[in-house]
Scaffold this active site. Structure first.
Site, PDB file in Angstrom:
ATOM      1  N   LYS A   1       0.839  -1.183  -0.134  1.00  0.00           N
ATOM      2  CA  LYS A   1       0.195   0.017   0.073  1.00  0.00           C
ATOM      3  C   LYS A   1       0.918   1.044   0.198  1.00  0.00           C
ATOM      4  O   LYS A   1       0.651   2.286  -0.770  1.00  0.00           O
ATOM      5  CB  LYS A   1      -0.979  -0.193   1.045  1.00  0.00           C
ATOM      6  CG  LYS A   1      -1.818  -0.932   1.171  1.00  0.00           C
ATOM      7  CD  LYS A   1      -2.838  -1.128   2.211  1.00  0.00           C
ATOM      8  CE  LYS A   1      -2.182  -1.189   3.678  1.00  0.00           C
ATOM      9  NZ  LYS A   1      -1.512  -2.906   3.794  1.00  0.00           N
ATOM     10  N   THR A   2       1.746   1.389   0.965  1.00  0.00           N
ATOM     11  CA  THR A   2       2.615   2.660   1.046  1.00  0.00           C
ATOM     12  C   THR A   2       3.501   2.681  -0.228  1.00  0.00           C
ATOM     13  O   THR A   2       3.686   3.510  -0.880  1.00  0.00           O
ATOM     14  CB  THR A   2       3.656   2.270   2.197  1.00  0.00           C
ATOM     15  OG1 THR A   2       2.844   2.436   3.292  1.00  0.00           O
ATOM     16  CG2 THR A   2       4.550   3.580   2.328  1.00  0.00           C
TER      17      THR A   2
ATOM     18  N   ASP B   1      -1.709   7.140   5.793  1.00  0.00           N
ATOM     19  CA  ASP B   1      -1.630   5.789   6.163  1.00  0.00           C
ATOM     20  C   ASP B   1      -2.488   5.611   7.181  1.00  0.00           C
ATOM     21  O   ASP B   1      -3.098   6.566   8.191  1.00  0.00           O
ATOM     22  CB  ASP B   1      -0.520   5.501   6.785  1.00  0.00           C
ATOM     23  CG  ASP B   1       0.148   3.933   6.472  1.00  0.00           C
ATOM     24  OD1 ASP B   1      -0.731   3.178   6.000  1.00  0.00           O
ATOM     25  OD2 ASP B   1       1.300   3.585   6.677  1.00  0.00           O
TER      26      ASP B   1
ATOM     27  N   THR C   1      -5.776  -1.114   6.761  1.00  0.00           N
ATOM     28  CA  THR C   1      -5.431  -2.552   6.803  1.00  0.00           C
ATOM     29  C   THR C   1      -7.075  -3.054   7.055  1.00  0.00           C
ATOM     30  O   THR C   1      -7.309  -4.409   7.014  1.00  0.00           O
ATOM     31  CB  THR C   1      -4.525  -2.955   8.008  1.00  0.00           C
ATOM     32  OG1 THR C   1      -4.824  -2.169   8.983  1.00  0.00           O
ATOM     33  CG2 THR C   1      -3.209  -2.787   7.242  1.00  0.00           C
TER      34      THR C   1
ATOM     35  N   ARG D   1       6.676  -8.082   1.723  1.00  0.00           N
ATOM     36  CA  ARG D   1       7.541  -7.717   2.936  1.00  0.00           C
ATOM     37  C   ARG D   1       8.193  -8.805   3.653  1.00  0.00           C
ATOM     38  O   ARG D   1       9.481  -8.702   3.992  1.00  0.00           O
ATOM     39  CB  ARG D   1       6.907  -6.863   3.801  1.00  0.00           C
ATOM     40  CG  ARG D   1       7.701  -6.554   5.175  1.00  0.00           C
ATOM     41  CD  ARG D   1       6.818  -5.855   6.266  1.00  0.00           C
ATOM     42  NE  ARG D   1       6.467  -4.419   5.755  1.00  0.00           N
ATOM     43  CZ  ARG D   1       5.384  -3.835   6.100  1.00  0.00           C
ATOM     44  NH1 ARG D   1       4.537  -4.347   6.638  1.00  0.00           N
ATOM     45  NH2 ARG D   1       5.157  -2.450   5.461  1.00  0.00           N
TER      46      ARG D   1
END
Ligand SMILES: Nc1ncnc2c1ncn2[C@@H]1O[C@H](COP(=O)(O)OP(=O)(O)OP(=O)(O)O)[C@@H](O)[C@H]1O
Ligand SMILES: [Mg+2]
Length: 345
Positions: free
Chosen positions: A77-78, A122, A171, A230
């Site tokens: 997302k980031t 965020d 999230t 990640r």
């Protein structure tokens, strides 16, 4: 300032398979982040739709529509928010829901935006109520009302904003109020990655880290990465450490497997905590149902840690089930632990 995840998630960040990143990890992550859409692996639909939308905005020479990105931690997302700014050749401002305590904080950010700027918020589901309402108007009309003074003497001064693009990440899309969700022109939900996609992520990262890994080595790491880039990148770095110390120049499947075994990551991506939970559920509680807090106590962890860190993955893998009476082990759980499943009456 990428405040990712819940407290329990952060507590779990020292785990090699944790979905959330700690402070150091975030710095390392930045180096491996794709900068442009064509380097971004997987999520084909979201990528294509975003490409169209941004392309159209560029042709019309307008700020792109507001973008909402939702999905579990570590799926990009980031990264995508940064890509939106890069693709639009626009400056990027980063903040987060929890950092915006009141409407004034948000007003300060909004009033300093320049035309076309991308504002990344965020954890947008964790904003305060008054800030959220201010955001509605800012998103829709590019305008905010700034309240000056208190009580009967308070007046509100309207302030025009330059057109900007809000990129919100969450999230927990379910926690987002409808009116906020509706004001995003584009919503992208990120899905877990296939093993093949994770292999591509790993190939790119290995190149940047100057590592030599065989195809089978990549496959070995990818299959233990819980569908999450990640985690894939983090496991790759742990494998690199191991190979460096062992004096290996090339990492094959066996080396990767042994390295990850060292870090207690098994062939399905479960770590020590996941296995402790499964083990307690299958052996101490005979497969359940058992309440979450009792289960957490049995493995010596906080309830929240078990619930947010271990459980989602165990449920996704079909090893644990959630019933109104508590958690139950599913047949795969015994199989994974190498235990005989009990006879059921
Ligand atoms: N599609 C992708 N291709 C290549 N690398 C990716 C991709 N998605 C994520 N990554 C890598 O995974 C790391 C984590 O991604 P990112 O920080 O964007 O996740 P996130 O969804 O914002 O997580 P959080 O919810 O915890 O904030 C990044 O450093 C990036 O290198
Ligand atoms: Mg993020």
């Amino acid at each position: 300032m990428n405040g990712g995840g819940t407290d329990a998630g952060d507590r779990g960040a020292d785990r090699v398979v944790a979905g959330d990143a700690g402070e150091d990890e975030r710095r390392l992550e930045a180096a491996l982040r794709p900068k442009h859409l064509d380097e971004f692996v997987g999520q084909q639909r979201v990528r294509e739709q975003l490409d169209l939308m941004l392309g159209s905005a560029r042709l019309r020479d307008r700020a792109a529509d507001h973008v909402l990105l939702s999905g579990p931690p570590g799926l990009g997302k980031t990264t995508l928010a940064m890509i939106v700014a890069a693709e639009m050749n626009a400056p990027l401002r980063i903040s987060s829901g929890p950092a915006i305590q009141n409407a004034g904080d948000l007003a300060a950010i909004l009033s300093s935006l320049t035309e076309g700027e991308v504002l990344f918020l965020d954890e947008v589901h964790r904003m305060s109520r008054p800030a959220e309402e201010m955001l509605y108007m800012a998103m829709e009309d590019f305008r905010v009302d700034i309240v000056v003074g208190k009580g009967a003497g308070a007046t509100s001064i309207p302030l025009e904003l330059p057109p900007f693009t809000l990129v919100g990440a969450t999230t927990r899309a379910g926690l987002l109020p409808g009116p906020l969700r509706d004001r995003f022109g584009f919503t992208g939900h990120l899905e877990f990655y296939s093993t093949e996609e994770l292999e591509l992520v790993l190939r790119r990262s290995a190149l940047l880290l100057d590592m030599d890994v065989t195809s089978a080595g990549f496959a070995q790491i990818a299959s233990r990465s819980r569908g999450t880039p990640r985690i894939a990148n983090r496991l790759l770095r742990r494998v690199r450490d191991w190979a460096l110390v062992k004096g290996l120049t090339t990492v094959d499947a066996e080396a990767a497997g042994r390295a990850l075994h060292m870090y207690d990551v098994d062939e399905r991506g479960l770590d020590r905590l996941d296995r402790a939970v499964l083990n307690a559920l299958c052996t101490v509680f005979d497969g359940g149902p058992v309440g979450l807090s009792t289960l957490a106590m049995a493995v010596g962890e906080e309830t929240e840690t078990v619930e947010t860190v271990a459980e989602p993955f165990l449920i996704r893998e079909g090893l644990v089930g959630r019933t109104p009476r508590g958690r139950v082990a599913l047949p795969g759980a015994w199989e994974h632990l190498g235990l005989p499943a009990p006879e059921r009456g």
